[in-house]
Design an enzyme around this catalytic site. Structure first.
Site, mmCIF file in Angstrom:
data_model
loop_
_atom_site.group_PDB
_atom_site.id
_atom_site.type_symbol
_atom_site.label_atom_id
_atom_site.label_comp_id
_atom_site.label_asym_id
_atom_site.label_seq_id
_atom_site.Cartn_x
_atom_site.Cartn_y
_atom_site.Cartn_z
ATOM 1 N N ASN A 158 -12.114 -2.963 -0.066
ATOM 2 C CA ASN A 158 -11.012 -3.234 0.852
ATOM 3 C C ASN A 158 -11.521 -3.690 2.208
ATOM 4 O O ASN A 158 -11.585 -4.881 2.481
ATOM 5 C CB ASN A 158 -10.136 -1.987 0.998
ATOM 6 C CG ASN A 158 -9.089 -2.143 2.084
ATOM 7 O OD1 ASN A 158 -8.383 -3.137 2.121
ATOM 8 N ND2 ASN A 158 -9.023 -1.202 2.997
ATOM 9 N N GLU A 159 -11.922 -2.748 3.051
ATOM 10 C CA GLU A 159 -12.380 -3.096 4.404
ATOM 11 C C GLU A 159 -13.824 -2.662 4.622
ATOM 12 O O GLU A 159 -14.196 -2.287 5.722
ATOM 13 C CB GLU A 159 -11.490 -2.418 5.453
ATOM 14 C CG GLU A 159 -10.208 -3.142 5.716
ATOM 15 C CD GLU A 159 -9.374 -2.501 6.826
ATOM 16 O OE1 GLU A 159 -8.444 -3.148 7.310
ATOM 17 O OE2 GLU A 159 -9.666 -1.342 7.209
ATOM 18 N N CYS A 183 -6.530 0.924 2.426
ATOM 19 C CA CYS A 183 -7.472 2.047 2.505
ATOM 20 C C CYS A 183 -7.298 3.031 1.372
ATOM 21 O O CYS A 183 -8.212 3.788 1.054
ATOM 22 C CB CYS A 183 -7.321 2.759 3.848
ATOM 23 S SG CYS A 183 -7.735 1.735 5.268
ATOM 24 N N GLU A 223 0.855 -1.186 0.000
ATOM 25 C CA GLU A 223 0.000 0.000 0.000
ATOM 26 C C GLU A 223 0.891 1.236 0.000
ATOM 27 O O GLU A 223 1.951 1.252 0.631
ATOM 28 C CB GLU A 223 -0.919 0.042 1.222
ATOM 29 C CG GLU A 223 -1.783 1.311 1.237
ATOM 30 C CD GLU A 223 -2.953 1.257 2.205
ATOM 31 O OE1 GLU A 223 -3.852 2.105 2.096
ATOM 32 O OE2 GLU A 223 -2.966 0.369 3.074
#
Length: 662
Positions: A379-380, A248, A49
């Site tokens: 993603n989350e 993120c 990331e």
């Protein structure tokens, strides 16, 4: 010494008392001929990331910050130290950012007026300085438009912290129209905090843009490529996959600033710079100079995956901004552009040169497909909004590309209401791979080595996509260290991942890397500065598991039961049918050494093998820039007598025993 004593007293309650551990002897059984399940080649991999200056200022070897003057403050990173006034009451020179509206991606350039070439220069500070090495070659490029031929020469220099010149070259700008120029120069000394100084011969006006410096010695010697030393550590891990670009960063604080892969391909100078979301994420760790040039874009990510032998795993926005920030949603009726991005990405990776996006890939230098097999949706994210959007993506992707495996998400935590809901709904949808994340204490990792023992073997497969033991607490916490307790606790947990290879198909530590002076999140697997990169103890744990994952899972038991922390021992076993080896992984989390006997039943084994040990006596030990291999594997020859391997496992140790099958 006092700290060591305190640490051992505290850990005594968590791990085992020294007296009890000292007397412990354990006998284990491994049946070499009985395969439990095949281990996926993707079992252990990497998660990248763009956080902690991991891309610009890190893996991407560009040395000039804000090379095209596209930051929100166009002259950020650039200094004008000598704008003194002459006797004619004129400044010696001035740099002025100009916005060219007809260019929608690279909108700014810098117009420089030079009144006194003896007293004017512009200086770029780099990414917390520029790391240059004595006798190394550096390639400079820039665009210039020399109005009326006013400037006779552009002098480019590296200067050290004392402003001494430590490398120099020059360019003669020959056109009053935009033209590309390049030159090479050699550093005369090693300097971690060099800067780039640009001065001019002549007076008048000149326009500059895309001022860039790269080391010639990049990974695979690619022009304007990646930092060789960092990629080498990734390559050495033999990773099964590379997940990118996050994290993120995929989501964005708002949908407008989400990561859009189409903006990261094509000509580098046409890729639109944007603020990195980690620029303002944490009030205590503000980094106003953190932007994304996208010089490291999706083409480069796919190329890197190929270089290091890893399966690419791109993650795309599902039309939901980060739920920790705005949580902005793209209405279901307006989701088509997001879905089309996913379909177009598959075409970019796998399409023939006669397809629109396959042609883009080919024109960038890679006619052969990248063989994409996995793609992540979100993603989350969590809750009904995510499940609703996931269904739309799944239907569209499977309709056009039925062989692509889709990775879904279970939210940011390994338990709780959001997790339970997500897993329940994804099971109903027969989801293929569910991504789980956990940032927890070292104790949690030791206690959860059995996490997947009772997962449904017929349910979704698991991608342990982000995990790391936290010595302090999650987030920008300087107390989060890459210490030895965290590393061996992760190793204990990883034996549980490997033992459950029927369910767990991929796993990766996170985050991958951080700049020593520009990090937002800790701990991280690799730490780097402008001259050096080090592998943490956690890195060596990941490398040992990844490089020794094997092809077939075997059982390793004590009295018929898996070793999951009994007497502070953890174990897993595999065989590798390619190298014809049996590989046993043993983690001792006790305060003292333990004697272990492994009864190896089945195939006959060679009498000589290899024992790899990773250990440290101090729970708080770390690798540092001054002691980069303080905790690193020690390899020795192992002699097997009969069918039973006798081992003495040091306190706080990770051990790999490798024996050839005859």
């Amino acid at each position: 010494m006092k700290n060591n004593i305190i640490a051992k007293i505290v850990l005594g309650g968590l791990l085992v008392s020294g007296i009890h551990g000292f007397a412990q002897k354990t006998t284990l059984e491994v049946n070499i001929d009985k395969t439990v399940t095949k281990i996926k080649p993707t079992m252990f991999g990497l998660f990248f990331e763009d956080i902690n200056f991991a891309a610009d200022g890190g893996l991407y070897a560009e040395m000039v910050k804000n090379r095209s003057f596209e930051f929100d403050k166009p002259l950020m990173g650039w200094d004008q130290p000598n704008t003194k006034r002459s006797s004619l009451n004129k400044q010696s020179g001035v740099a002025t950012p100009i916005k060219e509206l007809k260019n929608k991606t690279n909108t700014n350039f810098c117009r420089i007026l030079i009144n006194d070439p003896q007293g004017y220069a512009i200086i770029n500070e780099g990414f917390r300085g520029m790391g240059v090495k004595k006798d190394a070659k550096y390639n400079l490029s820039l665009k210039a438009a020399n109005h009326d031929g006013a400037i006779k020469k552009i002098i480019i220099q590296f200067i050290d912290k004392d402003k001494n010149v430590i490398g120099e070259t020059n360019i003669v700008p020959t056109s009053d129209e935009w033209k590309n120029y390049s030159a090479q120069f050699v550093a005369t000394q090693t300097e971690a905090k060099a800067k780039l100084k640009i001065t001019f011969e002549g007076t008048g006006t000149i326009d500059l843009d895309m001022i860039s410096v790269f080391p010639e010695d990049t990974w695979k010697n690619r022009k304007n490529g990646l930092r060789k030393d960092i990629v080498q550590l990734l390559y050495d891990m033999k990773p099964g996959f590379l997940r990118f670009p996050g994290g993120c960063i995929v989501e964005g604080r708002t949908l407008a600033d989400r990561y859009q892969w189409k903006n990261s391909v094509g000509n580098v100078e046409d890729r639109k710079t944007m603020m990195n979301r980690w620029n303002v994420e944490f009030p205590s760790k503000q980094t106003p100079d953190y932007f994304q040039s996208f010089g490291l874009g999706f083409y480069e990510y796919f190329q890197l995956s190929e270089d290091i032998g890893a399966t690419p795993l791109p993650i795309l926005s599902c039309g939901m901004a980060c739920q920790y920030n705005t949580g902005e949603l793209a209405p279901i009726a307006e989701l088509d552009p997001y879905v089309q991005d996913a379909l177009d990405l598959i075409e970019f990776a796998n399409g023939g040169v006669d397809t629109p996006w396959g042609k883009v890939r080919s024109d960038m230098g890679h006619p052969k497909p990248f063989n994409l097999k996995l793609i992540g949706v979100g993603n989350e994210q969590w809750g009904p909004d995510y499940i609703e959007r996931y269904k739309v993506f799944e239907k569209a992707i499977k309709s056009k590309y039925p062989n692509i495996t889709i990775v879904s998400g279970s939210g940011p935590s390994p338990d709780g209401e959001f997790f339970d809901y997500g897993m329940q709904e994804l099971k109903k949808l027969n989801a293929e791979l569910v991504d789980e994340h956990y940032y927890k204490s070292p104790q949690w990792f030791r206690e959860n080595a059995t996490r997947y023992d009772n997962y449904d073997r017929k349910g979704p497969k698991i991608f342990a996509g982000e995990y790391a033991a936290q010595s302090g607490s999650s987030g920008p916490n300087p107390r989060n260290k890459n210490n030895w307790e965290c590393a061996f606790s992760e190793a204990a947990f990883m034996t549980g991942l490997e033992r459950n290879a029927e369910v767990v198909n991929l796993c990766s530590y996170a985050p991958l890397m951080a700049h020593e002076e520009a990090w937002q999140w800790a701990p991280d697997m690799l730490w780097f500065n402008n001259l050096q990169v080090i592998g943490t103890a956690n890195y060596y744990v990941q490398k040992l598991f990844s490089a020794n994952k094997g092809t077939d899972l075997l059982t390793i038991t004590k009295d018929g039961k898996a070793l999951t922390g009994q007497n502070n021992l953890y174990a897993s076993a595999v065989k590798d049918m390619n190298t014809k080896e049996v590989i046993v992984k043993l983690v001792n989390t006790a305060t003292t050494a333990q004697e272990v006997t492994i009864d190896l039943k089945g195939s006959k084994l060679a009498s000589k093998g290899t024992l790899i040990t990773l250990t440290s006596p101090d729970l708080q030990d770390e690798n540092t820039f001054t002691e980069p291999t303080k905790i690193s594997p020690i390899e020795s020859e192992y002699k097997l007598k009969g069918e039973k391997a006798q081992l003495s496992l040091p306190a706080y140790s990770v051990n790999i025993l490798k024996l050839k099958m005859e």
